[in-house]
Scaffold this motif. Sequence first.
Motif, short mmCIF file in Angstrom:
data_model
loop_
_atom_site.label_atom_id
_atom_site.label_comp_id
_atom_site.label_asym_id
_atom_site.label_seq_id
_atom_site.Cartn_x
_atom_site.Cartn_y
_atom_site.Cartn_z
N VAL A 490 57.80 28.46 74.39
CA VAL A 490 56.99 28.11 73.20
C VAL A 490 57.40 26.75 72.61
CG1 VAL A 490 56.20 28.81 70.79
CG2 VAL A 490 56.53 30.45 72.71
N VAL A 491 56.61 25.72 72.12
CA VAL A 491 57.07 24.59 71.87
C VAL A 491 56.81 24.75 70.06
CG1 VAL A 491 56.49 21.98 71.64
CG2 VAL A 491 56.18 23.36 73.89
N PHE A 492 57.97 24.09 69.53
CA PHE A 492 57.97 24.15 68.05
C PHE A 492 57.99 22.89 67.22
CE2 PHE A 492 59.72 28.11 69.72
CZ PHE A 492 59.28 29.19 68.90
N GLY A 493 57.65 22.80 66.06
CA GLY A 493 57.73 21.44 65.38
C GLY A 493 56.67 20.82 65.06
N SER A 494 56.61 19.37 65.02
CA SER A 494 55.67 18.52 64.62
C SER A 494 55.14 17.84 65.82
CB SER A 494 55.92 17.68 63.34
OG SER A 494 57.10 16.96 63.73
N GLN A 495 54.14 17.12 65.73
CA GLN A 495 53.27 16.33 66.85
C GLN A 495 54.56 15.09 67.14
OE1 GLN A 495 49.99 14.05 65.58
NE2 GLN A 495 49.49 13.43 67.68
N SER A 496 54.61 15.04 68.63
CA SER A 496 55.78 13.95 69.12
C SER A 496 55.12 12.77 69.14
CB SER A 496 56.10 14.29 70.35
OG SER A 496 54.87 14.36 71.37
N TYR A 497 55.89 11.56 69.14
CA TYR A 497 55.80 10.29 69.10
C TYR A 497 54.64 9.69 69.87
CZ TYR A 497 57.23 5.59 68.48
OH TYR A 497 57.45 4.10 68.01
N GLY A 498 54.23 10.22 71.05
CA GLY A 498 53.09 9.60 71.70
C GLY A 498 53.30 8.55 72.66
N LYS A 499 54.36 8.35 73.31
CA LYS A 499 55.18 7.26 74.04
C LYS A 499 54.62 7.69 75.51
CE LYS A 499 58.52 4.36 76.06
NZ LYS A 499 58.30 4.96 77.35
#
Length: 706
Positions: A490-499
Motif C-alpha cells: 500500500v502506498v501512503f502520502g501525497s502525489q509524488s514529484y513527477g520526475k
Amino acid sequence: MFKNIVFGLALVLVIACGSKPRVSIGEGELELRPSAQHEVIASEVANLLENYSYKKVPMTDSLSNIVFDNLLKSMDAGRNYLLQSDVDEFQEFRNHISQDFRKGDLTAPFHMFNVYSKRYMQCMEYALSQVDAEHDFSIDEKYVAYREKLPYLTSEQELNEQWRKRVKYDLLNLRLTSTDKDSVDVEKHKETLRKRYKNLISQAKQTNSNDAFQLIMTALTDAVDPHTTYYNPSFAQAFNENMSNTFEGIGARLMMENEMVTIKEIIAGGPAFKDKSLQVDDRIVGVAQGEGEFEDIIGWRLDAAVAKIKGPKNTVVRLKIIPAGQELTAQPKIVALKREKIVIEEESAQKEIKQVKGEDGKTYKIGLIKLPKFYIDFDAYRRRDPDYKSTTRDVRLILDTLRQEKVDAVVLDLRSNGGGSLQEAIELTGLFIDKGPVVQVRDVRNRVQVDNDEEPGVAWDGPFGVMINRFSASASEIFAGAIQDYGRGVVFGSQSYGKGTVQSAIDMSRFISATNKLLLKAKGEDKDPDTPNGAPEFGQINITMGKFYRVNGSSTQHKGVMPDIIFPSQYSAEKFGESSEPSALPWDQIKPSNFAKVTDLGETIKALTTKHESRMKKSPEYQFLLEDIEEFGKADTIQEISLKQEELQKEREKNKMKNRARVNKALELRGLPLWKEGEPQPKTEFDFILDETLNVMADYIAVAKP
C-alpha cells in the motif's frame, strides 16, 4: 532541488571550482573572462543538447529568451543588486545568447555576470559604510527583503536606500534577538555586522571565472530540461561522491569562518574521529601531503582547501591546526591523518521498530526503514569490490534483522527521497517481488527497453507499505509505482514529484576533439591546476537520454505516483514538482509490459480507506494538520518588515504568542506538558502522517492475517 550537491567533506557551495581566479581586481571590482576551455566546453554542450539529448532542442531565439531570463534570476533572484538600467542594457543579448553558446562565444553572459558582480560589491561596500551611520529606530519605515515580485530598482539612490534599510534591519534584528543582558550594546552589534559584511566582500573577491561559467551553463541547461546539468570538475566529483554515499578523506565537515577553514563536524568512524586530535571549531591553517612542505591556506577558497585535504584512501595528509578558542598567534599543532573511505551513514538506510495498537486491541510490531536516497558506490561496484556500498545491500540486511525481530509488517519511508541510482531502484524492488519487469525506458530513438528484476525469491513477503510525498522523485517513483502496480503493498502520502526522465552522466572529455585538446594544451588550458584528483578534467554533463514508464505503461513524468491512501499536502503541484517546471517534458503513455500482479489490493485498499477516513473525521490532530497547511498557503505574499523598533517588537511578540499557542495545542493533543514562559521550546516535530500510516498498517495486518 535535484541539482543540489552535498559535499562529503565540505558544506554545500553555491558556486565553486579552483582557487586561482582569472580576474583583474581593482578598487573592489572583478573582471572575469572565459577561458579557452570554457569556450570549447560551451560549444560541445550546445551540440549535445541540439543533437543527442532526448529533447534535441535547437539553439534558437526562443531558447535564448529563456536562457537570458534564467541567468538574470540566478544572479539576482531577489532583485537587490541589479538596476533596471543594467537589465535594459542586457536586452541586446536576449535573442542570441543560446546561438552564441553553439559558437563557444561567452562574451554576453560573462559581461552580464561582471556587471552583477560589480553591483554586488558596490552594495556590500555601501552596506559596510552604513554600519556606523545614525539609524533612527523610532520612525515608521518598511523594508522588503526579497523583491522577486517587485520591479528592479531604477537608480543608485534607490539601491543605496534599499541597502541602508537592510543594514538598519540587521542592526535592529541583532538588538531584538540578543540574549545578552544589555540588548542595546550598539558597538557590539555594529562589530558583528562589520565582520559579516567584510566576510561577504572577502568571499566575493575570490569569485573566479569557473564560478561564472558554472552559473552560466546552468542557465543554459535549465532552459532545455530541468534535470540536464553541466558540472564543472569539482561539482562533478562531489555529485559522484554524493551518489555513492562515500568519499575519501579525513572524515570532517568544514566551513569558512573569517577566511579560516574551520572544522564544524567530526564524522563518526572516520580518521579524525578515531585519532581524536581534532575538535569542532579547530582552524586549519596549513596542509601538507605526506612528508611534503606545508601550504598556508589562510584566505583560500573553501573548495580549494578541501581539494588539498581530501585525497585517495591510505595516503597521509598533515594539517597545521590552531585549536578552538586559541588566538592566531598560538603555536599550531601538527596532526597527521591517514585518509580512508568514509561512509555517510546519516544518508544511508536506517531502521526502527514501532509498536502499534490496532483497532482489534492487538499490538503489532512494524519495521520502519527510512531511505533518504538511492545510492551505490559505482566505483567500488565496477572494481568488483565485495563490500561495495549500495541501497539494496543495506536494506536486505535490515530486512533480515527485522525478520529475526519477528515484525508483523514493514514500511519503507521514501518521503523527500529525490532518487538516485536506477539500478538500485530495480534491485530494491526485487526484494519484494519474485522476478519480473520493474520499469520501462524509452530512449532518444523511441526504442523501449524493459528493465527486469532477474533474481528469484523475495527478502520480505509480509504486509508492506511505502510512504511518499511531493518531494519523492525519480527512483522513488519507479519503486513506489512498481509496488503499486504489482499490488505488492500500500502506498501512503501525497502525489509524488513527477520526475520521469532518465539522465546519463557523461565525462565531457569524450566529446572534446583531439584537435581541441591539443590547442588547449598549447595554450596551457587543457586542465585547471586546481581540478581535484580523480575529477573529470573537462567536467561532466548529466543529460536526459530517456523517459521512465511504469510497468502499466504510464509515464511518471508530471503526474508522478498517486498514493492509495492520500494525505493532504502543503506543497501544490502548481508551485512544486515537475509540473511547475516550464521546460519539463509532458506526460504520455506506452504499452504495458508483461507482468503478473502479486495480488489485487483494490478491495483491501477500499476497506483501509474507510477506516482511515473514519479516524480522520474524529482526529483533532488531523484538523491541526489542515490548519498548518492553510497557514503555509498564506505565506506566499510580499513580506514588508517594519523598521520601527516598537512596531517590530510588537509583531514579533504577537508571532511568538501565536507560535506558543500552536506548540501548546500540539502538546495538548499528545497529552504532554505545556510550554511555559521562560522554558526552552519543547520538541513538537510530531509526525502525524507516519503515526496514521502505522495505524492503517495495523488495519492491513489484521486483514492480511490468515
